[in-house]
Motif scaffolding. Structure first.
Motif, mmCIF file in Angstrom:
data_model
loop_
_atom_site.group_PDB
_atom_site.id
_atom_site.type_symbol
_atom_site.label_atom_id
_atom_site.label_comp_id
_atom_site.label_asym_id
_atom_site.label_seq_id
_atom_site.Cartn_x
_atom_site.Cartn_y
_atom_site.Cartn_z
ATOM 1 N N GLU A 151 0.843 -1.211 0.000
ATOM 2 C CA GLU A 151 0.000 0.000 0.000
ATOM 3 C C GLU A 151 0.874 1.254 0.000
ATOM 4 N N ALA A 152 1.949 1.220 0.780
ATOM 5 C CA ALA A 152 2.825 2.392 0.870
ATOM 6 C C ALA A 152 3.447 2.697 -0.498
ATOM 7 N N VAL A 153 3.978 1.675 -1.147
ATOM 8 C CA VAL A 153 4.645 1.956 -2.434
ATOM 9 C C VAL A 153 3.633 2.350 -3.514
ATOM 10 N N LYS A 154 2.444 1.726 -3.469
ATOM 11 C CA LYS A 154 1.399 2.120 -4.439
ATOM 12 C C LYS A 154 1.022 3.579 -4.229
ATOM 13 N N SER A 155 0.905 3.970 -2.960
ATOM 14 C CA SER A 155 0.510 5.357 -2.655
ATOM 15 C C SER A 155 1.560 6.338 -3.160
ATOM 16 N N VAL A 156 2.818 5.981 -3.008
ATOM 17 C CA VAL A 156 3.877 6.870 -3.501
ATOM 18 C C VAL A 156 3.786 6.952 -5.026
ATOM 19 N N ARG A 157 3.635 5.800 -5.664
ATOM 20 C CA ARG A 157 3.568 5.782 -7.142
ATOM 21 C C ARG A 157 2.398 6.597 -7.680
ATOM 22 N N GLU A 158 1.275 6.571 -6.902
ATOM 23 C CA GLU A 158 0.115 7.378 -7.329
ATOM 24 C C GLU A 158 0.431 8.868 -7.284
ATOM 25 N N GLY A 159 1.308 9.251 -6.353
ATOM 26 C CA GLY A 159 1.568 10.679 -6.140
ATOM 27 C C GLY A 159 2.692 11.243 -6.975
ATOM 28 N N THR A 160 3.528 10.390 -7.566
ATOM 29 C CA THR A 160 4.689 10.936 -8.282
ATOM 30 C C THR A 160 5.240 9.997 -9.363
ATOM 31 N N GLY A 161 5.816 10.631 -10.359
ATOM 32 C CA GLY A 161 6.538 9.863 -11.373
ATOM 33 C C GLY A 161 8.038 9.973 -11.160
ATOM 34 N N LEU A 162 8.451 10.577 -10.025
ATOM 35 C CA LEU A 162 9.893 10.703 -9.718
ATOM 36 C C LEU A 162 10.530 9.322 -9.600
ATOM 37 N N LEU A 163 11.819 9.267 -9.867
ATOM 38 C CA LEU A 163 12.586 8.041 -9.653
ATOM 39 C C LEU A 163 12.450 7.656 -8.163
ATOM 40 N N THR A 164 12.135 6.391 -7.888
ATOM 41 C CA THR A 164 11.827 6.017 -6.505
ATOM 42 C C THR A 164 12.559 4.740 -6.088
ATOM 43 N N PHE A 165 13.206 4.838 -4.930
ATOM 44 C CA PHE A 165 13.913 3.684 -4.351
ATOM 45 C C PHE A 165 13.191 3.262 -3.067
ATOM 46 N N ALA A 166 13.096 1.964 -2.827
ATOM 47 C CA ALA A 166 12.498 1.479 -1.571
ATOM 48 C C ALA A 166 13.618 1.026 -0.652
ATOM 49 N N LYS A 167 13.634 1.588 0.563
ATOM 50 C CA LYS A 167 14.703 1.220 1.501
ATOM 51 C C LYS A 167 14.223 0.078 2.384
ATOM 52 N N LEU A 168 14.949 -1.030 2.314
ATOM 53 C CA LEU A 168 14.539 -2.253 3.000
ATOM 54 C C LEU A 168 15.588 -2.676 4.016
ATOM 55 N N SER A 169 15.142 -3.540 4.938
ATOM 56 C CA SER A 169 16.055 -4.063 5.949
ATOM 57 C C SER A 169 15.769 -5.548 6.126
ATOM 58 N N PRO A 170 16.789 -6.333 6.440
ATOM 59 C CA PRO A 170 16.550 -7.752 6.718
ATOM 60 C C PRO A 170 15.521 -7.935 7.835
ATOM 61 N N GLU A 171 15.330 -6.904 8.669
ATOM 62 C CA GLU A 171 14.354 -6.973 9.766
ATOM 63 C C GLU A 171 12.929 -7.174 9.251
#
Ligand code: FMN
Length: 315
Positions: A151-171
């Motif tokens: 949901e978070a990444v979809k929401s970001v994609r809906e709001g912008t066409g900017l280049l987007t990176f997702a920051k992840l953690s092994p946690e």
């Protein structure tokens, strides 16, 4: 021979592959006495949230044997303040800017994305912080439910066409499965890794050295873990990767480049040696010259895997 450190990441052209990891470089101007921020390939901001956050109670950092623990809790002055005071500063600075964002709700993720979409002239990309270990809403525990990440990444994609990176953690759990899912939503790249949760105990008081029981471990202690994730996920998905996790000197930077990282984010090392980024940039140029490499591109992803060694070995 002058070594060319130019780095291309999709539509972005950076003068070198060195940046600063989110939350470890103040708001940039504090470091200007030690580093010329203009020399950086890019700048990643502290994570910005919609509302201002005071962060967690002190003490919220402590040193460990090969790194540090932090439980800052995303302290920042909020979106409005950033737009009013920081965007003009970064516009003047003219270094490619990657804004780190975190929302507590899907609506907040969209709001942040739209706000920075409106500043495309200054903002080159977004880094979505899906993995802060030190907050409740929007943090790593909250995001452990994969549908929330989606949901978070979809929401970001809906709001912008900017280049987007997702920051992840092994946690977060199965990082590879999560990466696969979010990349299908049109996320352009990954940022690996955020801190790993740890603790440190004061043997006299028998309490945590932080005001909270746990904090996020960063620095040289997590470098081998970060290196492994960058290597594995780059190999699996072939998308742009921002690497962070213990990058402290030119040798560390070279290791991450060799396993395929596109952009190298220096974090904890800034607290130890504020000029670390500068030394790494100079060191990369010197290494290329010494090795007779005209540009840094030839190093990226040049790792020779142990599997190759085994299959090539005649017994
Ligand atoms: C004091 C401190 C604050 C941090 N704040 C953030 C943050 O606001 N957002 C984020 O995505 N990562 C944050 N991080 C994680 C770093 O960006 C980086 O991913 C991590 O520390 C690993 O890199 P390092 O070992 O070079 O520090 C923070 C790390 C530290 C040490």
């Amino acid at each position: 021979m002058k070594a060319d450190l130019t780095t291309h990441i999709k539509s972005l052209t950076l003068k070198n592959p060195i940046t600063v990891a989110s939350g470890t470089f103040g708001t940039t101007d504090e470091y200007s006495g030690y580093v010329d921020p203009k020399k950086l390939g890019a700048i990643i901001t502290k994570t910005i949230t919609v509302k201002p956050r005071a962060g967690n109670p002190m003490p919220r950092i402590c040193e460990t044997s090969a790194g540090m623990l932090n439980a800052i809790g995303l302290q920042n002055k909020g979106l409005e303040d950033f737009l009013e005071h920081k965007i003009p500063y970064f516009k003047k600075l003219g270094v490619p800017l990657i804004v780190s964002i975190a929302g507590e709700t899907t609506a907040e993720f969209t709001e942040l994305a739209k706000a920075f979409e409106a500043h495309r002239d200054v903002v080159s990309a977004l880094e979505i912080n899906l993995s802060c270990p030190n907050v409740e809403g929007g943090g790593v525990n909250f995001m452990k439910k994969q549908e929330r990440i989606l949901e978070a990444v979809k929401s970001v994609r809906e709001g912008t066409g900017l280049l987007t990176f997702a920051k992840l953690s092994p946690e977060l759990g199965d990082v590879s499965a999560i990466a696969g899912t979010i990349l299908k939503q049109g996320i352009d790249g990954l940022s690996l890794i955020n801190t790993l949760r740890g603790m440190s105990v004061d043997i006299r008081s028998r309490r945590s050295k932080l005001a909270k029981d746990f904090g996020g471990l960063s620095g040289p202690a997590i470098k081998p873990v970060a290196l492994r994730y960058v290597y594995q996920l780059k190999k699996e998905f072939g998308v742009p990767v921002i690497a962070s996790g213990g990058i402290s000197n030119v040798k560390d930077a070279l290791e991450f480049l060799i396993v395929g990282a596109d952009l190298l984010a220096v974090g904890t090392a800034n607290f130890v040696e504020p000029g670390a980024t500068q030394a790494i940039i100079d060191g990369l140029a010197a290494f290329c010259r010494k090795e007779g490499l005209r540009n840094i591109g030839g190093l990226r992803g040049s790792y020779k895997s142990a599997e190759e060694k085994v299959s090539g070995c005649k017994l």
